[in-house]
Design an enzyme around this catalytic site. Structure first.
Site, PDB file in Angstrom:
ATOM      1  N   ASP A  62       0.887  -1.203   0.048  1.00 34.23           N
ATOM      2  CA  ASP A  62      -0.065   0.036  -0.143  1.00 34.23           C
ATOM      3  C   ASP A  62       0.903   1.285   0.032  1.00 34.23           C
ATOM      4  OD1 ASP A  62      -1.478   2.158   0.571  1.00 34.23           O
ATOM      5  OD2 ASP A  62      -2.901   1.004   2.259  1.00 34.23           O
ATOM      6  N   VAL A  63       1.043   1.894  -1.134  1.00 32.43           N
ATOM      7  CA  VAL A  63       1.864   2.966  -1.282  1.00 32.43           C
ATOM      8  C   VAL A  63       1.599   4.369  -0.401  1.00 32.43           C
ATOM      9  CG1 VAL A  63       2.791   2.527  -3.583  1.00 32.43           C
ATOM     10  CG2 VAL A  63       0.659   3.641  -3.417  1.00 32.43           C
ATOM     11  N   ASN A  89       1.890   6.646 -10.143  1.00 27.92           N
ATOM     12  CA  ASN A  89       0.555   6.617 -10.902  1.00 27.92           C
ATOM     13  C   ASN A  89      -0.592   6.152  -9.894  1.00 27.92           C
ATOM     14  OD1 ASN A  89      -1.010   5.890 -13.416  1.00 27.92           O
ATOM     15  ND2 ASN A  89      -0.800   4.090 -12.237  1.00 27.92           N
ATOM     16  N   SER A 141      -3.526  15.357 -12.683  1.00 30.29           N
ATOM     17  CA  SER A 141      -4.912  15.410 -13.450  1.00 30.29           C
ATOM     18  C   SER A 141      -4.992  16.732 -13.759  1.00 30.29           C
ATOM     19  CB  SER A 141      -5.931  14.651 -12.508  1.00 30.29           C
ATOM     20  OG  SER A 141      -7.171  14.985 -13.212  1.00 30.29           O
ATOM     21  N   TYR A 154      -9.952  14.637  -4.482  1.00 31.47           N
ATOM     22  CA  TYR A 154      -9.128  14.255  -5.671  1.00 31.47           C
ATOM     23  C   TYR A 154      -8.600  15.541  -6.311  1.00 31.47           C
ATOM     24  CZ  TYR A 154      -8.098  11.834 -10.126  1.00 31.47           C
ATOM     25  OH  TYR A 154      -7.470  11.343 -11.048  1.00 31.47           O
ATOM     26  N   ILE A 187      -9.471  10.325 -19.714  1.00 33.16           N
ATOM     27  CA  ILE A 187      -9.120   8.966 -20.374  1.00 33.16           C
ATOM     28  C   ILE A 187      -9.826   7.686 -19.990  1.00 33.16           C
ATOM     29  CG2 ILE A 187      -6.896   7.666 -20.379  1.00 33.16           C
ATOM     30  CD1 ILE A 187      -6.338  10.579 -21.022  1.00 33.16           C
TER      31      ILE A 187
HETATM   32  P1  NAP Z   1      -7.274   2.502 -12.114  1.00 37.10           P
HETATM   33  O1  NAP Z   1      -7.482   1.844 -13.235  1.00 37.10           O
HETATM   34  O2  NAP Z   1      -8.081   2.432 -10.890  1.00 37.10           O
HETATM   35  O3  NAP Z   1      -5.585   2.181 -11.654  1.00 37.10           O
HETATM   36  C1  NAP Z   1      -4.999   2.523 -10.391  1.00 37.10           C
HETATM   37  C2  NAP Z   1      -4.109   1.407  -9.783  1.00 37.10           C
HETATM   38  O4  NAP Z   1      -3.523   1.918  -8.721  1.00 37.10           O
HETATM   39  C3  NAP Z   1      -4.635   0.033  -9.634  1.00 37.10           C
HETATM   40  O5  NAP Z   1      -4.141  -1.146 -10.131  1.00 37.10           O
HETATM   41  C4  NAP Z   1      -4.880  -0.085  -8.099  1.00 37.10           C
HETATM   42  O6  NAP Z   1      -5.289  -1.267  -7.568  1.00 37.10           O
HETATM   43  C5  NAP Z   1      -3.803   0.867  -7.639  1.00 37.10           C
HETATM   44  N1  NAP Z   1      -3.915   1.287  -6.252  1.00 37.10           N
HETATM   45  C6  NAP Z   1      -4.954   1.780  -5.493  1.00 37.10           C
HETATM   46  N2  NAP Z   1      -4.739   2.181  -4.317  1.00 37.10           N
HETATM   47  C7  NAP Z   1      -3.450   1.776  -4.136  1.00 37.10           C
HETATM   48  C8  NAP Z   1      -2.569   1.735  -2.876  1.00 37.10           C
HETATM   49  N3  NAP Z   1      -2.938   2.214  -1.815  1.00 37.10           N
HETATM   50  N4  NAP Z   1      -1.247   1.276  -3.138  1.00 37.10           N
HETATM   51  C9  NAP Z   1      -0.962   0.974  -4.331  1.00 37.10           C
HETATM   52  N5  NAP Z   1      -1.716   0.679  -5.448  1.00 37.10           N
HETATM   53  C10 NAP Z   1      -2.777   1.216  -5.310  1.00 37.10           C
HETATM   54  O7  NAP Z   1      -6.947   4.008 -12.360  1.00 37.10           O
HETATM   55  P2  NAP Z   1      -6.354   4.875 -13.678  1.00 37.10           P
HETATM   56  O8  NAP Z   1      -7.637   5.241 -14.470  1.00 37.10           O
HETATM   57  O9  NAP Z   1      -5.406   3.879 -14.146  1.00 37.10           O
HETATM   58  O10 NAP Z   1      -5.583   6.020 -12.896  1.00 37.10           O
HETATM   59  C11 NAP Z   1      -4.097   5.770 -13.078  1.00 37.10           C
HETATM   60  C12 NAP Z   1      -3.805   7.223 -12.544  1.00 37.10           C
HETATM   61  O11 NAP Z   1      -4.060   8.142 -13.501  1.00 37.10           O
HETATM   62  C13 NAP Z   1      -4.192   7.724 -11.129  1.00 37.10           C
HETATM   63  O12 NAP Z   1      -3.477   8.561 -10.366  1.00 37.10           O
HETATM   64  C14 NAP Z   1      -5.445   8.691 -11.509  1.00 37.10           C
HETATM   65  O13 NAP Z   1      -5.778   9.637 -10.909  1.00 37.10           O
HETATM   66  C15 NAP Z   1      -4.544   9.509 -12.833  1.00 37.10           C
HETATM   67  N6  NAP Z   1      -5.544   9.928 -13.831  1.00 37.10           N
HETATM   68  C16 NAP Z   1      -6.700   9.182 -14.568  1.00 37.10           C
HETATM   69  C17 NAP Z   1      -7.648   9.686 -15.264  1.00 37.10           C
HETATM   70  C18 NAP Z   1      -8.416   8.813 -16.128  1.00 37.10           C
HETATM   71  O14 NAP Z   1      -9.483   9.453 -16.683  1.00 37.10           O
HETATM   72  N7  NAP Z   1      -8.766   7.724 -15.884  1.00 37.10           N
HETATM   73  C19 NAP Z   1      -7.575  11.162 -15.440  1.00 37.10           C
HETATM   74  C20 NAP Z   1      -6.562  11.996 -14.847  1.00 37.10           C
HETATM   75  C21 NAP Z   1      -5.610  11.159 -13.928  1.00 37.10           C
HETATM   76  P3  NAP Z   1      -6.385  -2.168  -7.500  1.00 37.10           P
HETATM   77  O15 NAP Z   1      -6.587  -2.725  -8.752  1.00 37.10           O
HETATM   78  O16 NAP Z   1      -6.208  -3.301  -6.501  1.00 37.10           O
HETATM   79  O17 NAP Z   1      -7.455  -1.290  -7.032  1.00 37.10           O
END
Ligand code: NAP
Length: 246
Positions: A62-63, A89, A141, A154, A187
């Site tokens: 857990d980061v 990330n 973001s 957020y 995204i």
């Molecule tokens: P995602 O699919 O929910 O992936 C996030 C990853 O982080 C998952 O593998 C999750 O593990 C892991 N995680 C969550 N809590 C954690 C913890 N405490 N310690 C270690 N790992 C943890 O999200 P994503 O859409 O790929 O987003 C990735 C990044 O991009 C995030 O920082 C998000 O805020 C940013 N972002 C996303 C968007 C978008 O539109 N998607 C837009 C702007 C920014 P689990 O699978 O076990 O939950």
């Protein structure tokens, strides 16, 4: 872009954007540590990296917890003997309007999104300072730049990440450690799949390019900021958002 002989650690890379980043770095020749709270997904991603002919280490933790982060860096830097690239990330959302937002919603998001970056940067800069070289990329973001109703926690975490990026860029520039942030717009991932089709259409209509971005769009920008092509760039926020913020 040739990253052969480079070693990277990407947090939250078992799935989503993080996984795409790991695969992109591996395609460019990088060995990667895949860190995720879910070890099984990290191991699955590691198999895909190995299929590309690169070394992969799957680590769980857990980061947002200092002990987990210290143990993770001990394992990874011990195995790789160095660390050239850190991508912060891992991120979560707990969306609701502020009047309904619980203290636990605020704490969870700030801890996983922002405190984690502080903890991981602290560990990563040690080997990077010794090597007089390193690249840190923080995934922020666009809502950290422009705010978003329903995302007080957020948006604050992502704005905080941008402040952290600029401060660390100043602290480590003289040691040739570059610290930059990427601010993705909307995204296509599990995070945005939760939205209804109507909401997605409404969002797309606000984006000058009229479409959501892909995880690959973000991963390509990470590759640029992790490579020598960006050696004279530090403390910057690169928006990857189809023109949403300009
Ligand atoms: P995602 O699919 O929910 O992936 C996030 C990853 O982080 C998952 O593998 C999750 O593990 C892991 N995680 C969550 N809590 C954690 C913890 N405490 N310690 C270690 N790992 C943890 O999200 P994503 O859409 O790929 O987003 C990735 C990044 O991009 C995030 O920082 C998000 O805020 C940013 N972002 C996303 C968007 C978008 O539109 N998607 C837009 C702007 C920014 P689990 O699978 O076990 O939950």
């Amino acid at each position: 872009m040739d990253l052969s002989s480079k070693k990277a650690l990407v947090t939250g890379s078992g799935r989503g954007i993080g996984k795409e980043i790991v695969l992109r770095l591996a395609q460019a020749g990088c060995d990667v540590a895949i860190s995720d709270i879910d070890l099984e997904s990290a191991k699955e991603t590691a198999k895909e990296v190995e299929a590309l002919g690169r070394r992969a280490i799957a680590v769980s933790g857990d980061v947002s917890k200092e002990d987990d982060v210290k143990a993770m860096f001990k394992d990874v830097v011990g195995e790789f003997s160095s660390l050239d690239i850190l991508v912060n990330n891992a991120g979560i959302t707990r969306d609701t309007l502020i009047l309904r937002m619980k203290e636990s919603d605020w704490d969870a998001v700030l801890n996983v999104n922002l405190k984690s970056a502080f903890l991981c940067c602290k560990e990563a800069v040690r080997p990077m300072m010794k090597a007089h070289s390193g690249k840190i990329v923080n995934i922020a973001s666009v809502v950290g730049l422009m705010g978003n109703a329903g995302q007080a926690n957020y948006s604050a975490s992502k704005a905080g990440m941008i402040g952290l990026t600029k401060t660390l860029a100043k602290e480590f520039a003289a040691r040739s450690v570059n610290v930059n942030a990427i601010a993705p717009g909307f995204i296509k991932t599990a995070m945005t799949d939760k939205l209804s089709d109507a909401d997605k259409e409404k969002l797309s209509s606000q984006i000058p390019m009229q479409k959501l971005g892909s995880a690959k769009d973000v991963a390509d920008s990470v590759l640029f900021l992790s490579s020598s092509l960006s050696d004279y760039i530090t403390g910057q926020v690169l928006t990857v958002d189809g023109g949403l913020v300009m």
